[in-house]
Design a protein around this motif. Sequence first.
Motif, PDB file in Angstrom:
ATOM      1  N   ASN A  10       0.809  -1.231   0.000  1.00 25.28           N
ATOM      2  CA  ASN A  10       0.000   0.000   0.000  1.00 25.28           C
ATOM      3  C   ASN A  10       0.836   1.273   0.000  1.00 25.28           C
ATOM      4  O   ASN A  10       0.678   2.127   0.851  1.00 25.28           O
ATOM      5  CB  ASN A  10      -0.927   0.073   1.227  1.00 25.28           C
ATOM      6  N   ALA A  11       1.750   1.365  -0.955  1.00 20.89           N
ATOM      7  CA  ALA A  11       2.602   2.553  -0.991  1.00 20.89           C
ATOM      8  C   ALA A  11       1.754   3.803  -1.182  1.00 20.89           C
ATOM      9  O   ALA A  11       0.840   3.824  -1.990  1.00 20.89           O
ATOM     10  CB  ALA A  11       3.587   2.426  -2.145  1.00 20.89           C
ATOM     11  N   ASN A  12       2.007   4.816  -0.395  1.00 13.31           N
ATOM     12  CA  ASN A  12       1.449   6.141  -0.668  1.00 13.31           C
ATOM     13  C   ASN A  12       2.485   7.170  -0.242  1.00 13.31           C
ATOM     14  O   ASN A  12       3.422   6.859   0.507  1.00 13.31           O
ATOM     15  CB  ASN A  12       0.088   6.339  -0.001  1.00 13.31           C
ATOM     16  N   LEU A  13       2.297   8.391  -0.720  1.00 20.50           N
ATOM     17  CA  LEU A  13       3.340   9.394  -0.498  1.00 20.50           C
ATOM     18  C   LEU A  13       3.569   9.673   0.983  1.00 20.50           C
ATOM     19  O   LEU A  13       4.693   9.924   1.414  1.00 20.50           O
ATOM     20  CB  LEU A  13       2.987  10.694  -1.239  1.00 20.50           C
ATOM     21  N   LYS A  15       3.553   7.677   3.365  1.00 20.60           N
ATOM     22  CA  LYS A  15       4.475   6.657   3.910  1.00 20.60           C
ATOM     23  C   LYS A  15       5.921   7.032   3.658  1.00 20.60           C
ATOM     24  O   LYS A  15       6.826   6.609   4.368  1.00 20.60           O
ATOM     25  CB  LYS A  15       4.211   5.299   3.258  1.00 20.60           C
ATOM     26  N   TRP A  18       5.691  12.464   2.859  1.00 16.92           N
ATOM     27  CA  TRP A  18       4.983  13.611   2.254  1.00 16.92           C
ATOM     28  C   TRP A  18       4.097  14.274   3.299  1.00 16.92           C
ATOM     29  O   TRP A  18       3.486  13.584   4.110  1.00 16.92           O
ATOM     30  CB  TRP A  18       4.131  13.064   1.112  1.00 16.92           C
ATOM     31  N   THR A  46       7.655   6.837  -6.191  1.00 20.88           N
ATOM     32  CA  THR A  46       6.374   7.506  -6.423  1.00 20.88           C
ATOM     33  C   THR A  46       5.273   6.583  -5.907  1.00 20.88           C
ATOM     34  O   THR A  46       5.536   5.418  -5.572  1.00 20.88           O
ATOM     35  CB  THR A  46       6.115   7.764  -7.923  1.00 20.88           C
ATOM     36  N   GLU A  47       4.043   7.100  -5.901  1.00 19.14           N
ATOM     37  CA  GLU A  47       2.933   6.293  -5.400  1.00 19.14           C
ATOM     38  C   GLU A  47       2.746   5.039  -6.250  1.00 19.14           C
ATOM     39  O   GLU A  47       2.379   3.983  -5.751  1.00 19.14           O
ATOM     40  CB  GLU A  47       1.656   7.135  -5.418  1.00 19.14           C
TER      41      GLU A  47
END
Length: 353
Positions: A10-13, A15, A18, A46-47
């Motif tokens: 669940n990569a998001n910025l 994490k 950001w 990147t996301e």
Amino acid sequence: MHLEKINFPNANLEKFGWNSFFASQQTAGIAGRVASVDREGFVVWTEAGEVYCEASGALRNAAALWPAVGDWVMLREDGPVIEKVLERSTKLSRKRPERDMREQVLAANIDVLFIVSGLDRDYNPRRLERYLVMARESGARPVILLNKADLAEEMGLNLDEVVSATRAIAGEAKVLPMSARIEQGIDAIEAELKPGETAAMIGSSGVGKSTILNRLLGSERQQTQSVRDGDNRGRHTTTTRELFLMPGGWLLIDMPGIREIQLWAAADGLDDSFEDIRELAASCRFRDCSHKGEPGCAVENAGLDEARLENYKKMQRELAHLERKANPVLAKETRAKWNATEKSVRKNDKRNR
Ligand code: GDP
């Protein structure tokens, strides 16, 4: 654009660190964080995944910010090119090695700087003072890790004494004795960071940085690091500084192999680190006191550690030289500022007598 899959669940910025400071600067394109830099390019998270990028022509030509590890950048929509580096919340800088009179940003957007020292032959309070100046100038919070505590006794060091001597020079910075070998004090390191925050780790070669990194990554090393099975670019050359996502949700920039730590424009960092000496110096009777045995010299009379005083003067000379060479305008301003603060402290001091 070809994005490599990142093996982050669940990569998001957020994490990757950001926050609203960076979001407010976002422009068209894809936002990402520079995870490592090598001679040819940049690995950016990147996301949607990890991508190997180059810098745009505009970045190469202009006096724009050049990407460093930890930077937030905007990528072109249609290709792996960094168009812009977002303003940094903090930056750790040094003077480029050798005769080059330019700044080198070692790491950007870090919240905490772990300064690692080994409690063996490496232990050197003067070097710690220098790292502390760098850290304070960077805007990150310094934390000193005294590694190899298991060796202290063997080295003829009394651990409690070394810790309190280090605390005396560390000011508000925390000092954490630890041993990566016997896994002592690893929890205390983790307790310094919240998820989404970024730390960097600096220290001489051999102090135990990779061992500490491995302990922190634990068994998750394989899962937390990206898997590049595509073209594998960027993996052939050795990357010097690299961002890692830690199991606790914070990020760590490893900086192995930093040999020279010459200061870059660190007048404020120096002032913050040596406030005791600066204030004493300001209350000297003579403006140009060299603090070397003049009658009535406040610094000499205060019974300060001579080596610490010498180190302060050495770094002051180094900065003055650097500023004369690299930036005469800044040099003038810094001198004026130093003179003004010394004058005002001197006035206050007289009033308080
Ligand atoms: P780096 O160059 O800073 O990354 O240092 P390394 O992690 O490669 O460690 C250098 C050497 O110190 C290795 O032989 C490690 O096993 C050893 N070392 C690291 N941490 C400790 C420790 O806490 N105690 C002792 N006795 N040795 C350690």
